[in-house]
Design an enzyme around this catalytic site. Structure first.
Site, PDB file in Angstrom:
ATOM      1  CG  LEU A  92      -2.208  -0.728   1.225  1.00 45.75           C
ATOM      2  CD1 LEU A  92      -1.956  -2.218   1.229  1.00 45.75           C
ATOM      3  CD2 LEU A  92      -3.070  -0.329   2.395  1.00 45.75           C
ATOM      4  CB  CYS A  93       0.770   4.393  -1.745  1.00 46.93           C
ATOM      5  SG  CYS A  93       1.433   6.069  -1.671  1.00 46.93           S
TER       6      CYS A  93
END
Length: 235
Positions: A92-93
């Site tokens: 994830l960012c």
């Protein structure tokens, strides 16, 4: 208190406490990989009728180091999710998983990034919020970001297709929740005096596998088969 003083035993002690609390929640299902408290296999459940991913059971993995909670855990989905802030490899960012301190390059403030006062629950709740409310200004998946912005109906359809596939991963006998109680107010480590009162001489042994050996197994499941992402899945 320094990270070295806290040590691996302190990390395991903290994680044992956290997993015991999270085992009471209906929106997450947790198993340990090879009984190693530093490697969690999760089923993250979306129970929100307003979410494009409502009803999903998303397999994920979190890993921790002996420096936890001074360093953040890692998180990745084990199956592809078409979402603006999810990379093709499932990572994830998301700011909360970034190392502590202000990063002038990214524009993130220190308060948005990881701190020792965070915990697994705050990470998982942040992931669920991100699924419902993507940050499209700095997407990890540009195509998903554009679709979310310009064609919400198509984006929602792709999300529901992913939800339907995810139901194949629900463990036998596991009952999916349909409603949830409101979450309690956030609780930080500051609220638990015992967390900061570790004895210098105290040792903890929770029967987990050797962390060095587990590092070599990081990409393998319990059957010894490599975790991967099918080429047939959405990008």
């Amino acid at each position: 208190m320094s990270a070295s003083r806290f040590g691996g035993g302190g990390a395991k002690h903290r994680l044992m406490s956290e997993i015991q609390e999270l085992s009471k929640e209906k929106w997450v299902n947790i198993d340990l990989v090879h009984d190693n408290i530093l490697r969690w296999r999760l089923g993250l459940i979306v129970v929100n009728p307003d979410s494009a991913f409502n009803g999903g059971y998303f397999r994920a993995e979190m890993t921790f180091t002996d420096e936890y909670p001074y360093q953040p855990p890692s998180f990745r989905f084990l199956v592809p999710i078409y979402h603006p802030n999810v990379y093709p490899d499932g990572k994830l960012c998301i700011s909360i998983l970034h190392t502590p301190g202000e990063d002038l390059t990214s524009g993130e403030q220190a308060s948005e990034r990881w701190s020792p006062l965070q915990g697994v629950e705050s990470v998982l709740r942040s992931v669920l919020l991100l699924l419902d409310d993507p940050e499209i200004n700095s997407p990890a998946n540009v195509d998903a970001g554009v679709m979310y912005r310009d064609d919400r109906a198509m984006y929602n359809k792709k999300a529901q297709d992913i939800v339907e596939r995810s139901k194949n991963d629900i463990p036998d006998g596991f009952v999916m929740p349909t409603t949830l109680d409101p979450p309690p107010p956030p609780k930080s480590a500051d609220d638990d005096p015992a967390f900061w009162a570790e004895s210098d001489d105290e040792e903890f042994d929770f029967g987990g596998s050797d962390t060095g050996e587990d590092a070599d197994l990081a990409e393998f499941d319990e059957d010894g088969e490599e975790e991967g992402i099918s080429d047939d899945d959405d990008n």
